[in-house]
Design a protein around this motif. Sequence first.
Motif, mmCIF file in Angstrom:
data_model
loop_
_atom_site.group_PDB
_atom_site.id
_atom_site.type_symbol
_atom_site.label_atom_id
_atom_site.label_comp_id
_atom_site.label_asym_id
_atom_site.label_seq_id
_atom_site.Cartn_x
_atom_site.Cartn_y
_atom_site.Cartn_z
ATOM 1 N N LEU A 154 0.805 -1.217 0.000
ATOM 2 C CA LEU A 154 0.000 0.000 0.000
ATOM 3 C C LEU A 154 0.841 1.271 0.000
ATOM 4 C CD1 LEU A 154 -2.811 1.338 0.273
ATOM 5 C CD2 LEU A 154 -2.562 1.127 2.753
ATOM 6 N N ILE A 155 1.868 1.320 0.829
ATOM 7 C CA ILE A 155 2.612 2.571 1.003
ATOM 8 C C ILE A 155 3.399 2.897 -0.267
ATOM 9 C CG2 ILE A 155 4.441 3.702 2.316
ATOM 10 C CD1 ILE A 155 3.596 2.190 4.756
ATOM 11 N N PRO A 156 3.247 4.122 -0.816
ATOM 12 C CA PRO A 156 4.001 4.505 -2.020
ATOM 13 C C PRO A 156 5.504 4.514 -1.750
ATOM 14 C CG PRO A 156 2.174 6.006 -1.599
ATOM 15 C CD PRO A 156 2.316 5.157 -0.371
ATOM 16 N N VAL A 170 -5.869 4.820 -14.264
ATOM 17 C CA VAL A 170 -5.932 5.815 -13.198
ATOM 18 C C VAL A 170 -4.545 6.428 -13.019
ATOM 19 C CG1 VAL A 170 -6.482 6.223 -10.763
ATOM 20 C CG2 VAL A 170 -7.766 4.526 -12.056
ATOM 21 N N SER A 171 -4.486 7.720 -12.765
ATOM 22 C CA SER A 171 -3.217 8.409 -12.565
ATOM 23 C C SER A 171 -2.446 7.812 -11.392
ATOM 24 C CB SER A 171 -3.481 9.892 -12.302
ATOM 25 O OG SER A 171 -2.352 10.526 -11.753
ATOM 26 N N VAL A 172 -1.209 7.401 -11.640
ATOM 27 C CA VAL A 172 -0.392 6.819 -10.565
ATOM 28 C C VAL A 172 -0.083 7.856 -9.476
ATOM 29 C CG1 VAL A 172 1.828 5.748 -10.008
ATOM 30 C CG2 VAL A 172 0.561 5.022 -12.042
ATOM 31 N N PRO A 173 0.270 9.111 -9.824
ATOM 32 C CA PRO A 173 0.457 10.103 -8.745
ATOM 33 C C PRO A 173 -0.773 10.269 -7.864
ATOM 34 C CG PRO A 173 1.411 10.930 -10.775
ATOM 35 C CD PRO A 173 0.687 9.658 -11.128
ATOM 36 N N LYS A 174 -1.970 10.238 -8.459
ATOM 37 C CA LYS A 174 -3.187 10.336 -7.638
ATOM 38 C C LYS A 174 -3.352 9.108 -6.751
ATOM 39 C CE LYS A 174 -6.093 13.462 -10.341
ATOM 40 N NZ LYS A 174 -7.407 13.638 -11.010
ATOM 41 N N LEU A 175 -3.017 7.931 -7.270
ATOM 42 C CA LEU A 175 -3.080 6.719 -6.450
ATOM 43 C C LEU A 175 -2.102 6.805 -5.283
ATOM 44 C CD1 LEU A 175 -3.341 3.978 -9.222
ATOM 45 C CD2 LEU A 175 -5.038 4.383 -7.434
ATOM 46 N N TYR A 176 -0.893 7.308 -5.561
ATOM 47 C CA TYR A 176 0.098 7.451 -4.496
ATOM 48 C C TYR A 176 -0.393 8.435 -3.430
ATOM 49 C CZ TYR A 176 3.845 4.849 -6.808
ATOM 50 O OH TYR A 176 4.619 3.867 -7.363
ATOM 51 N N ALA A 177 -0.951 9.560 -3.890
ATOM 52 C CA ALA A 177 -1.469 10.542 -2.934
ATOM 53 C C ALA A 177 -2.625 9.956 -2.127
ATOM 54 C CB ALA A 177 -1.926 11.800 -3.685
ATOM 55 N N ALA A 179 -3.117 6.807 -1.385
ATOM 56 C CA ALA A 179 -2.676 5.712 -0.515
ATOM 57 C C ALA A 179 -1.854 6.198 0.670
ATOM 58 C CB ALA A 179 -1.859 4.708 -1.323
ATOM 59 N N PHE A 180 -1.365 7.425 0.612
ATOM 60 C CA PHE A 180 -0.401 7.891 1.600
ATOM 61 C C PHE A 180 -0.996 7.912 3.014
ATOM 62 C CE2 PHE A 180 2.491 10.963 3.611
ATOM 63 C CZ PHE A 180 3.704 10.428 3.206
ATOM 64 N N ILE A 181 -2.153 8.547 3.183
ATOM 65 C CA ILE A 181 -2.758 8.640 4.532
ATOM 66 C C ILE A 181 -3.212 7.267 5.032
ATOM 67 C CG2 ILE A 181 -4.688 9.589 5.846
ATOM 68 C CD1 ILE A 181 -4.399 12.158 4.246
ATOM 69 N N PRO A 182 -3.943 6.459 4.229
ATOM 70 C CA PRO A 182 -4.291 5.112 4.720
ATOM 71 C C PRO A 182 -3.066 4.272 5.076
ATOM 72 C CG PRO A 182 -5.648 5.667 2.825
ATOM 73 C CD PRO A 182 -4.619 6.743 2.936
ATOM 74 N N GLY A 183 -1.981 4.403 4.307
ATOM 75 C CA GLY A 183 -0.772 3.630 4.604
ATOM 76 C C GLY A 183 -0.164 4.031 5.936
ATOM 77 N N LEU A 184 -0.050 5.342 6.167
ATOM 78 C CA LEU A 184 0.498 5.804 7.445
ATOM 79 C C LEU A 184 -0.450 5.481 8.597
ATOM 80 C CD1 LEU A 184 2.087 9.257 6.543
ATOM 81 C CD2 LEU A 184 3.206 7.036 6.796
ATOM 82 N N LEU A 185 -1.750 5.563 8.338
ATOM 83 C CA LEU A 185 -2.744 5.216 9.363
ATOM 84 C C LEU A 185 -2.611 3.748 9.763
ATOM 85 C CD1 LEU A 185 -5.191 6.185 11.018
ATOM 86 C CD2 LEU A 185 -6.645 5.521 9.100
#
Length: 439
Positions: A154-156, A170-177, A179-185
């Motif tokens: 999950l974590i970029p 789907v835009s990969v930068p948007k996917l990374y953005a 995924a960032f909060i759920p990954g850290l959560l």
Amino acid sequence: MSQEVLGVIMLIVMVLAILLGFPTAFTLMGLGVIFGFIGAGPLVFELLVQRTYGVMTNDVLLAIPLFIFMGYIIERAGILDDLFRSIQLVMGPIRGSLAIATLLTCTIFATATGIVGAAVTLMGLLALPAMLRANYEVKFSTGIVAAGGTLGILIPPSVLLILYGATAGVSVPKLYAGAFIPGLLLSLSYLIYLLVRVYTNPNLGPALPKEERTVPLPKLLRMLATSFLPITVLILSVLGAILFGVATPTEAAAVGAIGGLVLAAFHRQLTFQNLKESVYLSMRSSAMVCWLFIGSSIFAAVFALLGGSSAIEQFVTGLGLPPTLFLIVVLIIIFLLGWPLEWTEIIVIFMPIFLPLLDRFDIDPLMFGILNALNLQTSFLSPPVAMSAFYLKGVAPKHITINQIFAGMYPYMALQLAVMLLVMIFPNLVYFLPNLLFE
């Protein structure tokens, strides 16, 4: 026999062939050509060439071998050994310090490579013996290694999200953005769980003895400066370049690969042997992904040509499911597929079946991708297959049983499900950063 029935038969044969152990990529290509020729004649050979060329010219997929190479060269440079040791010393006075150091190292390594097998195996060799020597409880120790190693899904910069982005458009930068909060959560929930466990039951993970954590401050600062700081700067530079639009994922991955080489040279580990092994492992993993992508692209094209996609769409819509229930059913199906299949196979084979249905049920492909990344993490920890457990069992001491590893993973599986539920209830956890950065 109608073409729709032929398409459904092709799908059933494909699932049976994969479960029987036939090579996935070539099974997909073979079935696509055979059933395509039966249903559409020689046109299938033109389709074969077009789809193969389309995959070979997909710029997004170039990021995959570069990110994988970055992870492997960092692993072989021994940087994680120093990173784990320095975090361990900083956290030394805290109960469960070794487990916390394991989790933080896993989180950082997850941002360097999305390869679950490599992360679990490496931390199983590095952190598990240290925890066992410090009299940590076996289930507690194995659980954090097995669960922490799956964070790279999950974590970029997650390779899974790159592949999903190429599959779903789907835009990969948007996917990374997203995924960032759920990954850290998710990582934070693991940390809170660890702290609660060790402070309610000190025998699970005692603090390091004072004599083992007594290191002169200049030495400790030097260790942090040569391990934690460089890899953190590299990862933040790569992710920052992607999220702020400075570079494409492929360009950022190239910078990350070069940065990995620089770090290896700085640690005097840029040997010909390490370089050769990193290149070989990267090419092997990348070739597997690309052949799967070619095979699934051919299979999906023939499946749609025969009308199989329309037949499945009509069947699903005929059930009259509300959008939320449809999403839950799909997540359950993908979760179960995560037992016998690798995530690469699920993304490139089964995602194209579900993606055309998203518009009809008004489900955002961005949210769908993040939820399934979380979902596939959960399947890595779910018996009877639980690939993360078997990766760890392969390097764990012989007295540790697979059932002990399973028992240690259950709490983290529950945490993953809880985070998935939070994301579904509070979708802004996914949309906040993409809306902030790209709208």
